[in-house]
Enzyme design. Structure first.
Site, PDB file in Angstrom:
ATOM      1  N   GLU A  86      -2.377  59.683   0.437  1.00 27.65           N
ATOM      2  CA  GLU A  86      -3.413  58.756   0.509  1.00 27.65           C
ATOM      3  C   GLU A  86      -2.158  57.516  -0.120  1.00 27.65           C
ATOM      4  O   GLU A  86      -1.015  57.539  -0.466  1.00 27.65           O
ATOM      5  CB  GLU A  86      -2.805  59.010  -1.204  1.00 27.65           C
ATOM      6  CG  GLU A  86      -4.012  58.303  -2.804  1.00 27.65           C
ATOM      7  CD  GLU A  86      -4.294  57.595  -4.105  1.00 27.65           C
ATOM      8  OE1 GLU A  86      -5.425  57.479  -4.439  1.00 27.65           O
ATOM      9  OE2 GLU A  86      -3.221  59.719  -4.446  1.00 27.65           O
ATOM     10  N   ASP A 139     -12.994  49.489  -7.985  1.00 23.36           N
ATOM     11  CA  ASP A 139     -14.167  48.719  -8.717  1.00 23.36           C
ATOM     12  C   ASP A 139     -13.543  47.538  -8.322  1.00 23.36           C
ATOM     13  O   ASP A 139     -15.152  47.098  -9.066  1.00 23.36           O
ATOM     14  CB  ASP A 139     -13.351  49.090 -10.073  1.00 23.36           C
ATOM     15  CG  ASP A 139     -11.964  48.540  -9.934  1.00 23.36           C
ATOM     16  OD1 ASP A 139     -11.177  48.192  -9.627  1.00 23.36           O
ATOM     17  OD2 ASP A 139     -12.336  47.745 -10.765  1.00 23.36           O
ATOM     18  N   GLU A 142      -9.360  55.210 -11.583  1.00 23.15           N
ATOM     19  CA  GLU A 142     -10.880  55.102 -11.841  1.00 23.15           C
ATOM     20  C   GLU A 142     -11.461  55.863 -13.142  1.00 23.15           C
ATOM     21  O   GLU A 142     -12.884  55.426 -13.202  1.00 23.15           O
ATOM     22  CB  GLU A 142     -11.559  55.970 -10.844  1.00 23.15           C
ATOM     23  CG  GLU A 142     -12.853  56.323 -10.705  1.00 23.15           C
ATOM     24  CD  GLU A 142     -13.009  57.568  -9.357  1.00 23.15           C
ATOM     25  OE1 GLU A 142     -11.939  57.519  -8.921  1.00 23.15           O
ATOM     26  OE2 GLU A 142     -13.977  57.770  -8.849  1.00 23.15           O
ATOM     27  N   ASP A 199      -4.416  47.834  -5.067  1.00 17.70           N
ATOM     28  CA  ASP A 199      -4.621  46.225  -4.885  1.00 17.70           C
ATOM     29  C   ASP A 199      -5.326  45.333  -4.706  1.00 17.70           C
ATOM     30  O   ASP A 199      -5.179  45.144  -3.544  1.00 17.70           O
ATOM     31  CB  ASP A 199      -2.873  45.810  -5.278  1.00 17.70           C
ATOM     32  CG  ASP A 199      -1.753  46.466  -5.544  1.00 17.70           C
ATOM     33  OD1 ASP A 199      -2.290  47.472  -7.423  1.00 17.70           O
ATOM     34  OD2 ASP A 199      -0.680  46.985  -5.059  1.00 17.70           O
TER      35      ASP A 199
HETATM   36  N1  SAH Z   1      -4.157  55.396  -6.347  1.00 16.18           N
HETATM   37  C1  SAH Z   1      -3.933  55.454  -8.770  1.00 16.18           C
HETATM   38  C2  SAH Z   1      -3.088  53.752  -8.116  1.00 16.18           C
HETATM   39  C3  SAH Z   1      -3.727  52.453  -7.823  1.00 16.18           C
HETATM   40  S1  SAH Z   1      -3.110  50.885  -8.128  1.00 16.18           S
HETATM   41  C4  SAH Z   1      -5.039  55.249  -9.331  1.00 16.18           C
HETATM   42  O1  SAH Z   1      -6.480  55.065  -8.529  1.00 16.18           O
HETATM   43  O2  SAH Z   1      -5.171  55.765 -10.019  1.00 16.18           O
HETATM   44  C5  SAH Z   1      -2.081  50.988  -6.521  1.00 16.18           C
HETATM   45  C6  SAH Z   1      -1.049  51.816  -5.985  1.00 16.18           C
HETATM   46  O3  SAH Z   1      -1.122  51.159  -4.883  1.00 16.18           O
HETATM   47  C7  SAH Z   1       0.075  51.098  -7.400  1.00 16.18           C
HETATM   48  O4  SAH Z   1       0.868  52.182  -7.922  1.00 16.18           O
HETATM   49  C8  SAH Z   1       1.300  50.685  -6.200  1.00 16.18           C
HETATM   50  O5  SAH Z   1       2.374  50.623  -6.111  1.00 16.18           O
HETATM   51  C9  SAH Z   1       0.475  51.447  -4.664  1.00 16.18           C
HETATM   52  N2  SAH Z   1       1.365  50.482  -3.690  1.00 16.18           N
HETATM   53  C10 SAH Z   1       0.774  48.615  -3.415  1.00 16.18           C
HETATM   54  N3  SAH Z   1       1.314  48.166  -1.948  1.00 16.18           N
HETATM   55  C11 SAH Z   1       2.167  49.291  -1.393  1.00 16.18           C
HETATM   56  C12 SAH Z   1       2.444  49.615  -0.513  1.00 16.18           C
HETATM   57  N4  SAH Z   1       2.556  49.321   0.803  1.00 16.18           N
HETATM   58  N5  SAH Z   1       2.979  51.123   0.219  1.00 16.18           N
HETATM   59  C13 SAH Z   1       2.843  52.121  -1.412  1.00 16.18           C
HETATM   60  N6  SAH Z   1       2.714  52.003  -2.393  1.00 16.18           N
HETATM   61  C14 SAH Z   1       1.421  50.950  -2.994  1.00 16.18           C
END
Ligand code: SAH
Length: 210
Positions: free
Chosen positions: A44, A154, A193, A118
């Protein structure tokens, strides 16, 4: 959803090198053989507080899992779960997934999960989206013959940007839903989510390169 900066996270992380590995900036290590057995490997990217990948690992002992996350303050929440109840098939990796292809051999991964990535809505930040063509070409090289990407979000715009990019980069959509929670597809809710499904639909797609 901003996470409070946790100043104890770094120290906690350094105390558990068997549960979590950390890599600064462009540091990397080949983790393909980390578990030293022939289980399918699942990753993931952006695992956040880790509920999804922890639950996957708990319910799929015949697969091995890696949760990649950039930030100490988020990944320490996942680490806490494995301190309480260790899982032999899950490794937390605090690293920038921009360098994912340095961590695994080509054709070595079964599944890459992108959950609530993001959205980087500004056009000038397009390259940072985890479904930008530069990321998709890394994924294509890393995935094995049955390998695929599963994405949930979302965010309407990120979903359709990603959908278009998969298709224009030659991927095949295997499954798609514009309201995942109205389907009977088995689903593990992520932290994001749980929060965002209260205000709108969850989009889902599954894609393969071949
Ligand atoms: N999957 C989780 C978090 C979603 S938020 C959920 O659904 O609850 C998106 C996450 O991706 C954040 O914690 C951010 O720090 C991480 N992220 C963004 N770019 C990244 C990268 N290049 N490598 C690792 N993590 C990353």
């Amino acid at each position: 959803m901003r996470l409070r900066f946790d100043k104890t996270a770094k120290e906690k992380i350094s105390q558990h090198p068997t549960l979590i590995r950390t890599y600064e900036r462009d540091e990397s290590e080949n983790l393909t053989a980390y578990f030293a057995r022939n289980h399918p490997l699942e990753v993931e990217i952006g695992s956040g507080k880790g509920r999804f990948i922890y639950t996957k690992a708990q319910t799929h002992p015949e697969h091995d899992f890696f949760g990649f996350e950039l930030f100490d303050s988020a990944i320490v929440k996942g680490l806490n779960k494995t301190i309480k109840q260790p899982l032999p098939n899950l490794l937390w990796v605090r690293a920038d997934a921009q360098y994912l292809s340095r961590f695994f051999d080509q054709n070595s991964l079964q599944t890459i999960y992108l959950n609530f990535s993001d959205p980087w809505p500004k056009a000038r930040h397009e390259k940072r989206r985890l479904t930008h063509p530069s990321f998709l070409s890394q994924y294509a090289a890393l995935l094995n013959d049955e390998g695929h990407v599963e994405m949930k979000t979302d965010n309407h715009d990120l979903f359709f940007y990603s959908r278009d990019t998969f298709l224009s980069e030659g991927w095949t959509l295997m499954e798609e839903s514009h309201d995942l929670h109205q389907t009977d597809r088995p689903n593990i809710m992520t932290e994001f989510e749980e929060r965002f499904s209260k205000t709108g639909p969850i989009y889902y797609l599954k894609a393969r390169r071949h």
